[in-house]
Design a protein around this motif. Structure first.
Motif, PDB file in Angstrom:
ATOM      1  N   UNK A   1       0.827  -1.032  -0.043  1.00  0.00           N
ATOM      2  CA  UNK A   1      -0.247  -0.454   0.296  1.00  0.00           C
ATOM      3  C   UNK A   1       0.824   0.934   0.114  1.00  0.00           C
ATOM      4  N   UNK A   2       0.103   2.667  -0.021  1.00  0.00           N
ATOM      5  CA  UNK A   2       0.457   3.417  -0.576  1.00  0.00           C
ATOM      6  C   UNK A   2       1.418   3.980   1.006  1.00  0.00           C
ATOM      7  N   UNK A   3       3.027   4.824   1.260  1.00  0.00           N
ATOM      8  CA  UNK A   3       2.526   5.239   2.389  1.00  0.00           C
ATOM      9  C   UNK A   3       2.418   6.303   2.358  1.00  0.00           C
ATOM     10  N   UNK A   4       2.929   6.194   4.264  1.00  0.00           N
ATOM     11  CA  UNK A   4       1.371   7.566   4.823  1.00  0.00           C
ATOM     12  C   UNK A   4       2.202   8.724   4.400  1.00  0.00           C
ATOM     13  N   UNK A   5       1.070  10.000   4.687  1.00  0.00           N
ATOM     14  CA  UNK A   5       1.865  11.243   5.009  1.00  0.00           C
ATOM     15  C   UNK A   5       1.759  11.105   5.666  1.00  0.00           C
ATOM     16  N   UNK A   6       3.061  12.048   6.205  1.00  0.00           N
ATOM     17  CA  UNK A   6       3.284  11.960   7.895  1.00  0.00           C
ATOM     18  C   UNK A   6       3.143  13.894   8.045  1.00  0.00           C
ATOM     19  N   UNK A   7       1.999  13.898   9.331  1.00  0.00           N
ATOM     20  CA  UNK A   7       2.279  15.011  10.098  1.00  0.00           C
ATOM     21  C   UNK A   7       2.691  15.477  11.021  1.00  0.00           C
ATOM     22  N   UNK A   8       3.728  14.867  11.078  1.00  0.00           N
ATOM     23  CA  UNK A   8       4.686  14.845  12.338  1.00  0.00           C
ATOM     24  C   UNK A   8       5.508  13.562  12.770  1.00  0.00           C
ATOM     25  N   UNK A   9       5.849  13.527  13.660  1.00  0.00           N
ATOM     26  CA  UNK A   9       6.161  12.177  14.126  1.00  0.00           C
ATOM     27  C   UNK A   9       5.634  11.199  15.009  1.00  0.00           C
ATOM     28  N   UNK A  10       4.708  11.079  14.740  1.00  0.00           N
ATOM     29  CA  UNK A  10       3.598  10.463  14.881  1.00  0.00           C
ATOM     30  C   UNK A  10       2.050  10.525  14.974  1.00  0.00           C
ATOM     31  N   UNK A  11       2.035  10.827  13.690  1.00  0.00           N
ATOM     32  CA  UNK A  11       0.337  11.120  12.648  1.00  0.00           C
ATOM     33  C   UNK A  11       0.833  10.961  11.451  1.00  0.00           C
ATOM     34  N   UNK A  12       0.155   9.815  11.311  1.00  0.00           N
ATOM     35  CA  UNK A  12       0.672   9.220   9.850  1.00  0.00           C
ATOM     36  C   UNK A  12      -0.828   9.218   9.643  1.00  0.00           C
ATOM     37  N   UNK A  13      -1.274  10.212   7.864  1.00  0.00           N
ATOM     38  CA  UNK A  13      -2.588   9.485   7.701  1.00  0.00           C
ATOM     39  C   UNK A  13      -2.275   9.046   6.293  1.00  0.00           C
ATOM     40  N   UNK A  14      -3.593   8.405   5.452  1.00  0.00           N
ATOM     41  CA  UNK A  14      -3.617   7.892   4.154  1.00  0.00           C
ATOM     42  C   UNK A  14      -5.173   8.642   3.214  1.00  0.00           C
ATOM     43  N   UNK A  15      -4.871   8.932   2.310  1.00  0.00           N
ATOM     44  CA  UNK A  15      -6.439   9.123   1.464  1.00  0.00           C
ATOM     45  C   UNK A  15      -7.115   8.264   1.414  1.00  0.00           C
TER      46      UNK A  15
END
Length: 92
Positions: A58-72
């Motif tokens: 799966x696609x790697x996440x978008x990182x919003x910080x050291x502990x926040x990963x999000x996907x579309x």
């Protein structure tokens, strides 16, 4: 000598099952989603999801910080409809 009992996995508690149900029902159509929302929607374990990310399935996440990963959310809905792709072949 030990008994030949088969190993059983711990079943999720009622609270965990209720939380997963709510997360699945509230899964957004657009926007960003975090791993807990994804595993509830795809009905897989969190460690399985992170293994898929590590393996490149799966696609790697978008990182919003050291502990926040999000996907579309649209990408995740697509995965739910088409399934998780197989592991890419290693280059020879």
């Amino acid at each position: 000598m030990q008994n030949a009992k088969s190993k059983t996995r711990n079943k999720p508690s009622e609270d965990v099952l209720a939380r997963r149900k709510v997360l699945k029902e509230l899964f957004p159509v657009t926007g960003s989603v975090r791993a807990a929302q994804i595993v509830a929607n795809l009905e897989i374990g969190a460690s399985t999801w992170w293994l898929y990310v590590k393996d490149g399935r799966v696609k790697p996440p978008i990182k919003f910080g050291a502990r926040v990963s999000v996907w579309d959310a649209e990408y995740i809905r697509g995965l739910a409809e088409t399934g998780i792709p197989t592991k890419p072949k290693a280059a020879a």
